[in-house]
Design a protein around this motif. Structure first.
Motif, PDB file in Angstrom:
ATOM      1  N   LEU A   7       0.755  -1.133  -0.102  1.00  0.00           N
ATOM      2  CA  LEU A   7       0.026  -0.028   0.126  1.00  0.00           C
ATOM      3  C   LEU A   7       0.855   1.126  -0.070  1.00  0.00           C
ATOM      4  O   LEU A   7       1.549   1.602   1.176  1.00  0.00           O
ATOM      5  CB  LEU A   7      -0.994  -0.023   1.234  1.00  0.00           C
ATOM      6  CG  LEU A   7      -1.987  -1.182   1.263  1.00  0.00           C
ATOM      7  CD1 LEU A   7      -2.642  -1.155   2.531  1.00  0.00           C
ATOM      8  CD2 LEU A   7      -3.120  -0.559   0.310  1.00  0.00           C
ATOM      9  N   PRO A   8       1.227   1.809  -1.021  1.00  0.00           N
ATOM     10  CA  PRO A   8       1.765   2.964  -1.212  1.00  0.00           C
ATOM     11  C   PRO A   8       1.365   4.002  -0.510  1.00  0.00           C
ATOM     12  O   PRO A   8       0.069   4.445  -0.372  1.00  0.00           O
ATOM     13  CB  PRO A   8       2.295   3.188  -2.715  1.00  0.00           C
ATOM     14  CG  PRO A   8       0.896   2.682  -3.207  1.00  0.00           C
ATOM     15  CD  PRO A   8       0.391   1.500  -2.377  1.00  0.00           C
ATOM     16  N   VAL A 162     -11.932  -5.585   4.830  1.00  0.00           N
ATOM     17  CA  VAL A 162     -11.028  -4.932   4.046  1.00  0.00           C
ATOM     18  C   VAL A 162      -9.745  -4.529   4.607  1.00  0.00           C
ATOM     19  O   VAL A 162      -8.649  -4.830   3.994  1.00  0.00           O
ATOM     20  CB  VAL A 162     -11.887  -3.474   3.378  1.00  0.00           C
ATOM     21  CG1 VAL A 162     -10.557  -2.821   2.595  1.00  0.00           C
ATOM     22  CG2 VAL A 162     -12.830  -4.136   2.659  1.00  0.00           C
ATOM     23  N   ILE A 163      -9.735  -3.972   5.737  1.00  0.00           N
ATOM     24  CA  ILE A 163      -8.744  -3.339   6.636  1.00  0.00           C
ATOM     25  C   ILE A 163      -7.730  -4.747   7.051  1.00  0.00           C
ATOM     26  O   ILE A 163      -6.718  -4.501   6.664  1.00  0.00           O
ATOM     27  CB  ILE A 163      -9.007  -2.785   7.487  1.00  0.00           C
ATOM     28  CG1 ILE A 163      -9.850  -1.352   7.254  1.00  0.00           C
ATOM     29  CG2 ILE A 163      -7.631  -2.303   8.450  1.00  0.00           C
ATOM     30  CD1 ILE A 163     -10.301  -0.773   8.692  1.00  0.00           C
ATOM     31  N   PRO A 168      -1.242  -6.890   6.516  1.00  0.00           N
ATOM     32  CA  PRO A 168      -0.027  -7.432   6.466  1.00  0.00           C
ATOM     33  C   PRO A 168       0.856  -6.477   5.509  1.00  0.00           C
ATOM     34  O   PRO A 168       2.141  -6.465   5.585  1.00  0.00           O
ATOM     35  CB  PRO A 168       0.008  -8.769   5.705  1.00  0.00           C
ATOM     36  CG  PRO A 168      -1.478  -9.189   6.299  1.00  0.00           C
ATOM     37  CD  PRO A 168      -2.180  -7.707   6.155  1.00  0.00           C
ATOM     38  N   ARG A 169       0.214  -5.547   4.813  1.00  0.00           N
ATOM     39  CA  ARG A 169       1.016  -4.656   3.814  1.00  0.00           C
ATOM     40  C   ARG A 169       0.985  -3.292   4.475  1.00  0.00           C
ATOM     41  O   ARG A 169       1.599  -2.481   3.421  1.00  0.00           O
ATOM     42  CB  ARG A 169       0.398  -4.977   2.186  1.00  0.00           C
ATOM     43  CG  ARG A 169       0.449  -6.115   1.762  1.00  0.00           C
ATOM     44  CD  ARG A 169      -0.236  -6.317   0.494  1.00  0.00           C
ATOM     45  NE  ARG A 169      -1.797  -6.700   0.818  1.00  0.00           N
ATOM     46  CZ  ARG A 169      -2.432  -5.635   0.238  1.00  0.00           C
ATOM     47  NH1 ARG A 169      -1.727  -4.486  -0.779  1.00  0.00           N
ATOM     48  NH2 ARG A 169      -3.911  -5.620   0.296  1.00  0.00           N
ATOM     49  N   ARG A 177      -5.846  -4.136  15.333  1.00  0.00           N
ATOM     50  CA  ARG A 177      -6.113  -4.952  14.150  1.00  0.00           C
ATOM     51  C   ARG A 177      -7.455  -5.568  14.094  1.00  0.00           C
ATOM     52  O   ARG A 177      -8.073  -5.749  15.273  1.00  0.00           O
ATOM     53  CB  ARG A 177      -5.143  -5.848  14.045  1.00  0.00           C
ATOM     54  CG  ARG A 177      -3.684  -5.290  13.707  1.00  0.00           C
ATOM     55  CD  ARG A 177      -2.646  -5.859  12.912  1.00  0.00           C
ATOM     56  NE  ARG A 177      -1.723  -5.336  12.491  1.00  0.00           N
ATOM     57  CZ  ARG A 177      -0.656  -5.825  11.464  1.00  0.00           C
ATOM     58  NH1 ARG A 177      -0.942  -6.640  10.937  1.00  0.00           N
ATOM     59  NH2 ARG A 177       0.336  -5.094  11.358  1.00  0.00           N
ATOM     60  N   PRO A 178      -8.076  -5.344  13.009  1.00  0.00           N
ATOM     61  CA  PRO A 178      -9.524  -6.002  12.920  1.00  0.00           C
ATOM     62  C   PRO A 178      -9.739  -7.386  13.459  1.00  0.00           C
ATOM     63  O   PRO A 178     -10.819  -7.605  14.090  1.00  0.00           O
ATOM     64  CB  PRO A 178      -9.778  -5.944  11.545  1.00  0.00           C
ATOM     65  CG  PRO A 178      -8.756  -4.782  10.861  1.00  0.00           C
ATOM     66  CD  PRO A 178      -7.507  -5.135  11.627  1.00  0.00           C
ATOM     67  N   ASN A 179      -8.854  -8.380  13.149  1.00  0.00           N
ATOM     68  CA  ASN A 179      -9.071  -9.630  13.842  1.00  0.00           C
ATOM     69  C   ASN A 179      -9.059  -9.583  15.416  1.00  0.00           C
ATOM     70  O   ASN A 179      -9.894 -10.385  15.981  1.00  0.00           O
ATOM     71  CB  ASN A 179      -7.868 -10.592  12.990  1.00  0.00           C
ATOM     72  CG  ASN A 179      -6.535 -10.126  13.909  1.00  0.00           C
ATOM     73  OD1 ASN A 179      -6.146  -9.017  13.864  1.00  0.00           O
ATOM     74  ND2 ASN A 179      -5.823 -11.103  13.912  1.00  0.00           N
ATOM     75  N   ARG A 180      -8.556  -8.686  16.091  1.00  0.00           N
ATOM     76  CA  ARG A 180      -8.596  -8.508  17.614  1.00  0.00           C
ATOM     77  C   ARG A 180      -9.731  -7.876  18.008  1.00  0.00           C
ATOM     78  O   ARG A 180     -10.596  -8.217  18.944  1.00  0.00           O
ATOM     79  CB  ARG A 180      -7.396  -7.974  17.784  1.00  0.00           C
ATOM     80  CG  ARG A 180      -6.041  -8.793  17.638  1.00  0.00           C
ATOM     81  CD  ARG A 180      -4.798  -7.872  18.103  1.00  0.00           C
ATOM     82  NE  ARG A 180      -3.748  -8.741  17.580  1.00  0.00           N
ATOM     83  CZ  ARG A 180      -2.362  -8.296  17.833  1.00  0.00           C
ATOM     84  NH1 ARG A 180      -2.259  -7.098  17.879  1.00  0.00           N
ATOM     85  NH2 ARG A 180      -1.347  -9.118  17.313  1.00  0.00           N
TER      86      ARG A 180
END
Length: 417
Positions: A7-8, A162-163, A168-169, A177-180
């Motif tokens: 993701l630049p 999406v996030i 990871p990038r 983080r979303p998974n948490r």
């Protein structure tokens, strides 16, 4: 949607829209300021085709603050369909840190109210709304650190996905983080925290209306729903907050009457825990946990189990406020010390850099968890003449939060050097 290997960061300044912001508008509403004139003025600009995107988002919030939720959400949807990046007011023209908050298109209570936590700081806040069908931009606005502010609610699931896919990038540190965040859902949290010494959290399960009806009619037993469920139980419609639809049900008849009054199709249920103190009053606490360290946000005292701060009427009781002041003053050496191990393990399992906890102490002195969240309001809006002990405590939390952001951003820079 971004499909590149990373993701630049945008090479030129992104087109953000300035806004009055959540904190300022909510503070005005809390202080009793009539927001109708501002609402009418912004509506006139919309009608004339002169409104900017930031003004549209402010109008959406004002409508919600005035009790017009559906209208506010409709305005928000129109704005976010063509613009997703917004900048909130900053206390300085030369910020020391640039924070990118990743939000979802939801009502005003569905994202972390991060503006309050940055009150008076030299940190610039940009909020990027991750909208279904639009996703992330091809290049991100420049920032030192990012934090996910979307909640674990159903309306945020697409944005979180999406996030999470891009996490990871991510080119900068990414907090919460979303998974948490997903583990904060009521029917997941108790499983994650099960077995922590000194901590009690009743099993909370999602039950369909048909099963609730069967339970009310004695066709199934509480144990058929979940092993530890029994009367009295707590019920609330799935997806509601702030006590909407929350009820203590003492028996089958109470459950039947509850279902007659509620039309929702899914409910959370859990066993009721009597957490009253020896004096017969209930005490409920809100904590903020910043990088694993707990801070006192408030203490509500009432003669009812279903407490939140407003219905405890703390402003009308000198005795209650004196006890809350003592709770805050002695917090580190008293409450936090008593529950240090439980809170530390809870923080470790959640893995979030910032979250809040609504809790109490059960009659065995253990930490009783009601809810953990990343979107509860932690603010400094209470009148200091009534609550003189609160501003120093809130500033302590805000300082911890901003220091946490700076610490993670600096650590990332050092590791990259």
């Amino acid at each position: 949607m971004q499909h590149q290997a990373n993701l630049p960061i945008a090479k030129s300044e992104p087109k953000y829209a300035d806004r009055i912001g959540f904190a300022q508008l909510t503070q005005q509403a809390f202080n009793g300021v009539d927001l109708r004139p501002l609402c009418d003025s912004l509506m006139a600009r919309v009608a004339d085709g002169k409104a900017q995107a930031g003004e549209g988002l402010d109008l959406s919030l004002i409508a919600q603050l005035l009790g017009e939720k559906d209208a506010g959400l409709a305005i928000q949807a129109e704005v976010l369909a063509f613009h997703q990046l917004f900048r909130s007011p900053c206390a300085t023209a030369r910020p020391s840190l640039r924070v990118l908050a990743l939000a979802a298109a939801i009502d005003m209570g569905g994202n972390t109210p991060i503006e309050f936590l940055l009150e008076g700081s030299d940190i610039e806040l940009m909020t990027l709304y991750v909208v279904k069908g639009v996703g992330l931009p091809e290049s991100l606005p420049d920032h030192d650190i990012a934090i996910v502010v979307a909640s674990d609610s159903e309306e945020c699931r697409d944005a979180l996905a999406v996030i999470e896919g891009a996490a990871p990038r991510w080119p900068r540190p990414l907090l919460n983080r979303p998974n948490r965040i997903a583990s904060l859902d009521r029917d997941k949290l108790h499983r994650l925290l099960a077995g922590i010494d000194g901590l009690e959290i009743p099993a909370t399960v999602c039950v369909a209306r048909a099963q609730m009806l069967a339970l009310s009619q004695g066709q199934i037993a509480c144990e058929d729903v979940t092993r530890e469920l029994r009367f009295p139980m707590i019920a609330r419609p799935r997806g509601t907050h702030a006590g909407v639809g929350l009820a203590k049900l003492d028996d089958h008849s109470a459950l039947a009457n509850y279902l007659t009054d509620r039309q929702e199709q899914e409910f959370f249920v859990a066993r009721f825990v009597d957490y009253s103190s020896p004096d017969g009053l209930f005490r409920k606490y809100r904590l903020a946990v910043v990088d694993g360290k707990p801070y006192a946000c408030h203490m509500a005292i009432a003669d009812r189990w279903d407490i939140w701060y407003l219905n405890a009427y703390m402003a009308f009781s000198v005795e209650k406020r004196a006890e809350e002041a003592a709770f805050m003053l002695d917090f580190d050496d008293a409450f936090a010390a008593r529950h240090r191990a439980a809170l530390s393990e809870m923080s470790r399992r959640l893995g979030l850099e910032y979250f809040t906890v609504d809790c109490a102490e059960n009659q065995n002195g253990e930490l009783l968890i009601f809810e953990a969240d990343n979107t509860a309001v932690v603010h400094n809006m209470d009148p200091p003449d009534v609550f003189p002990y609160k501003p120093p405590q809130m500033r302590k939390i805000f300082a911890a939060f901003t220091a946490m952001l700076s610490r993670h951003a600096e650590a990332s820079k050092k590791s990259a050097a």
